[in-house]
Motif scaffolding. Structure first.
Motif, PDB file in Angstrom:
ATOM      1  N   ASN A  22       0.807  -1.215   0.000  1.00 50.78           N
ATOM      2  CA  ASN A  22       0.000   0.000   0.000  1.00 50.78           C
ATOM      3  C   ASN A  22       0.841   1.266   0.000  1.00 50.78           C
ATOM      4  O   ASN A  22       0.600   2.176  -0.800  1.00 50.78           O
ATOM      5  N   ARG A  36      -7.270   1.909   0.257  1.00 51.77           N
ATOM      6  CA  ARG A  36      -6.114   1.187   0.775  1.00 51.77           C
ATOM      7  C   ARG A  36      -5.834   1.621   2.212  1.00 51.77           C
ATOM      8  O   ARG A  36      -5.793   2.807   2.516  1.00 51.77           O
ATOM      9  N   GLY A  43      -6.760   4.113  -5.088  1.00 49.89           N
ATOM     10  CA  GLY A  43      -6.103   3.893  -3.809  1.00 49.89           C
ATOM     11  C   GLY A  43      -6.874   4.388  -2.611  1.00 49.89           C
ATOM     12  O   GLY A  43      -6.392   4.286  -1.496  1.00 49.89           O
TER      13      GLY A  43
END
Ligand SMILES: Nc1ncnc2c1ncn2[C@@H]1O[C@H](COP(=O)(O)OP(=O)(O)OP(=O)(O)O)[C@@H](O)[C@H]1O
Ligand code: SF4
Ligand SMILES: [Mg+2]
Lengths: 336, 335
Positions: free
Chosen positions: A74, A93, A90
């Motif tokens: 990540n 994440r 993202g």
């Protein structure tokens, strides 16, 4: 050399995984609790919820796997997105979050890194630049006044801890002479010549304290390495060729003496990133060393864990760099 | 052959070298005088510690100073006294007019520079050659000293060469600027027998081809017999006998030389027999000698030998010896 480097890089992966496991297990033993700092009025079941939301009620191997995913997948993806402006979806994440500040650890580190690099990095470079000529000349004129004085000063530099030399220079240069500020102002921004001068001024004292230590170590090392080489037979050969003394010493002897010194310098670089914990405390430099101490004091395990692991990566990396440099500098070394 | 009329290229008078060490002084070389004629091969023999290397290194300022102090002189070479010459002048002699090949080829080359660089260095320094010309000349030199595939080996490092090949490189470096004098300090001691023979042949060859004078230091009288024109025998930092090679072997005068000749192995190559088979220890000279340095090991020693240091006296046209004893009569001379 290339295959050697690649092999070493691949070997570094299990090493680092093992190191990260050890760090994880050791820190898991610590009695820290992310809810410890919250007001006592918060009922225990809410506290348990908070812990659960942080994933702390999972068994240890799940937590380790989670940390690995956060740290190795990540965070790098995040950095990558940040640099390139691309987006891989993202938003969901999970990141390594500091218990203390509730913001991602990597962001905090990125914020603190420049302070450390400026002060400690400058000190490292200044220290080396002073150390090399001192070491070379001390060895060339072994037992001369210069060498004796150098030995004395480096002994002092070795043996005075920075919490003493730091306070000493503050008393002399900041309090008595008032030349430089005693506290490093982290919020200072360089925008022009004047602010640059202020930045230099506030760096001088911490850099001085650190450079004294670095110079002491490296110059001793340089001197010893030069002395080893000055008595070698090839030096006599160089003189028998009618070469100038400066060529003999600065080409023939120095080229050989630098091999171990350069590897030592490379091995010392992780310490630059690690920050000079005590010096940063003395001068209130808001760098990584400072961050680590703060995190330890408040039981902020994710920050401690991440910082420690980053230092471990740097140490492994610069060990590899030192080995590769050795192979480049010394033709006798073959890595295949 | 050489005769008395051949001019000297190197003339050494009363060379003395003393080391100041922590445990006291070492008088390594005491009043050494000799000369070297153009094109001649002068052998220097003597056991370990007799001062052979220090003598030759003192000539051109290669002994570390401190601790060494070189006095006496003059050491005349090409019209100047090397002992009083400035460092600058000495550097123009070293490597250019006088080449030096050292005892141990394994350590005498710089491990981190290519062989080509090290051969080119004196060429660029003394002959003012540019890189390309120096490289071409370096290749020729490696050819000359018998290194196969010289062009390719220029970029190799010393550790990629065998001991014999490294010694050839050292010889190439010493020869680089066509020196008038080549000083070879036990150039073959560290090598095995067949390589030794090759290097000796090579040096003979080069001497004839290039016409330089050679000083050849060795432990090995067998080597001396094969190549030298004249011989200096050193003991305790002094020259104890000096003679043309034939006279020395036919008519040795000094008890030390005689003992040496007895210890020469009769089968060439049996080199386990070094000079140290002579009974007793070589002296360590803490003070300037006031007696014969060989007296403790000499079977002919008598009173005078411990009162006085014998001066060199002529016993033939070019044969002198520093000893009071006369092997013909068995009597001590000039008592
Ligand atoms: N740097 C030095 N410091 C002190 N003494 C030295 C030094 N160099 C040489 N000597 C001494 O000078 C003496 C002569 O040494 P030298 O090397 O000339 O002997 P050598 O005849 O060449 O012997 P070898 O055959 O072993 O090479 C020895 O007693 C040695 O201990
Ligand atoms: S002078 Fe005396 S002690 Fe010295 S070698 Fe001659 S006989 Fe022997
Ligand atoms: Mg020697």
């Amino acid at each position: 050399m290339l295959t050697f480097t690649i092999r070493r890089l691949l070997m570094a992966i299990p090493t680092l995984l093992f190191i990260s496991l050890i760090i994880f297990l050791i820190l898991d033993l610590a009695p820290s609790d992310p809810t410890a700092n919250l007001p006592l009025t918060i009922p225990p079941d809410v506290r348990a919820d908070i812990r659960a939301s942080l994933g702390l009620d999972e068994p240890i191997h799940i937590r380790f796997a989670l940390w690995l995913q956060q740290f190795f997948v990540n965070e790098p993806l995040n950095l990558f997105e940040h640099w390139t402006g691309w987006n891989f979806g993202g938003e969901d994440r999970t990141r390594v979050i500091s218990w203390q500040t509730r913001s991602p650890v990597v962001d905090i580190i990125a914020q603190r890194m420049p302070q450390t690099l400026w002060v400690v990095g400058t000190a490292y470079i200044v220290g080396i630049l002073i150390a090399l000529p001192i070491g070379i000349y001390s060895a060339y004129r072994q037992y001369s006044i210069f060498d004796q004085a150098g030995t004395f000063i480096t002994m002092v530099g070795f043996s005075i801890p920075p919490f003493f030399s730091g306070v000493l220079v503050i008393v002399i240069f900041a309090v008595q002479l008032q030349w430089f500020p005693s506290v490093y102002d982290t919020t200072h921004v360089v925008i022009g010549w004047d602010s640059f001068v202020i930045q230099i001024k506030q760096m001088i004292l911490p850099v001085m304290v650190l450079a004294l230590q670095i110079t002491s170590q490296i110059s001793r090392f340089m001197r010893a390495s030069m002395l080893d080489n000055l008595t070698q037979d090839y030096v006599r050969t160089a003189r028998a060729k009618g070469l100038k003394e400066s060529t003999v010493v600065l080409v023939h002897v120095l080229r050989n003496s630098m091999i171990p010194v350069i590897t030592v310098i490379a091995l010392g670089v992780p310490q630059v990133f690690g920050g000079a914990i005590i010096t940063e405390q003395v001068f209130k430099v808001n760098g990584l060393g400072h961050l680590l101490i703060g995190a330890i004091q408040s039981g902020d395990l994710p920050t401690v864990q991440t910082l420690t692991f980053i230092f471990a990566v740097l140490i492994v990396l610069f060990n590899l760099i030192a080995d590769v440099l050795y192979g480049i500098l010394d033709p006798r070394i073959r890595y295949d | 052959m050489l005769d008395g009329a051949t001019p000297s290229v190197l003339d050494v008078k009363d060379l003395t070298t003393t080391f100041k060490t922590r445990v006291g002084a070492v008088h390594a070389v005491n009043n050494v005088s000799f000369n070297l004629k153009a094109g001649e091969l002068l052998g220097v023999v003597g056991e370990s510690g007799s001062g052979k290397s220090v003598t030759m290194m003192s000539l051109i300022g290669l002994v570390p100073s401190p601790p060494a102090r070189v006095t006496g002189g003059p050491v005349m070479f090409e019209g100047q006294d090397l002992l009083t010459a400035s460092n600058e002048q000495l550097r123009k002699v070293r490597g250019a007019r006088i080449g030096f090949v050292f005892q141990d080829p394994m350590t005498s080359l710089n491990p981190v520079f290519s062989v080509g660089f090290q051969v080119m260095e004196p060429l660029r320094k003394h002959m003012g050659m540019n890189k390309t010309r120096a490289r071409a000349r370096a290749r020729e030199l490696l050819d000359l000293v018998g290194i196969p595939d010289a062009a390719r080996r220029l970029d190799d490092f010393p550790h990629q060469f065998s001991g014999g090949m490294r010694q050839r490189v050292m010889i190439a470096i010493a020869l680089a600027c066509d020196p008038k004098v080549l000083i070879a300090d036990e150039p073959t001691t560290a090598l095995d027998v067949t390589i030794q023979a090759q290097i000796i042949e090579l040096m003979k060859d080069l001497r004839d081809k290039l016409g330089m004078a050679v000083i050849w230091i060795t432990h090995d009288l067998g080597v001396i017999a094969g190549i030298a024109d004249r011989v200096l025998v050193m003991y305790g930092g002094q020259i104890v006998e000096h003679a043309p090679v034939r006279d020395l072997f036919a008519n040795p005068r000094h008890p030390y030389t005689r003992a040496l000749l007895l210890t020469v192995p009769n089968v060439r190559g049996e080199r386990a027999q070094r000079l140290r088979v002579i009974e007793g220890q070589p002296p360590i000279l803490r003070a300037a000698p006031t007696a014969c340095p060989f007296r403790d090991r000499c079977e002919h020693a008598f009173d005078r030998c411990s009162r006085e240091n014998p001066a060199r006296r002529l016993v033939g046209p070019v044969h002198d010896v520093a000893c009071f004893w006369d092997p013909e009569t068995g009597a001590s001379s000039d008592v």
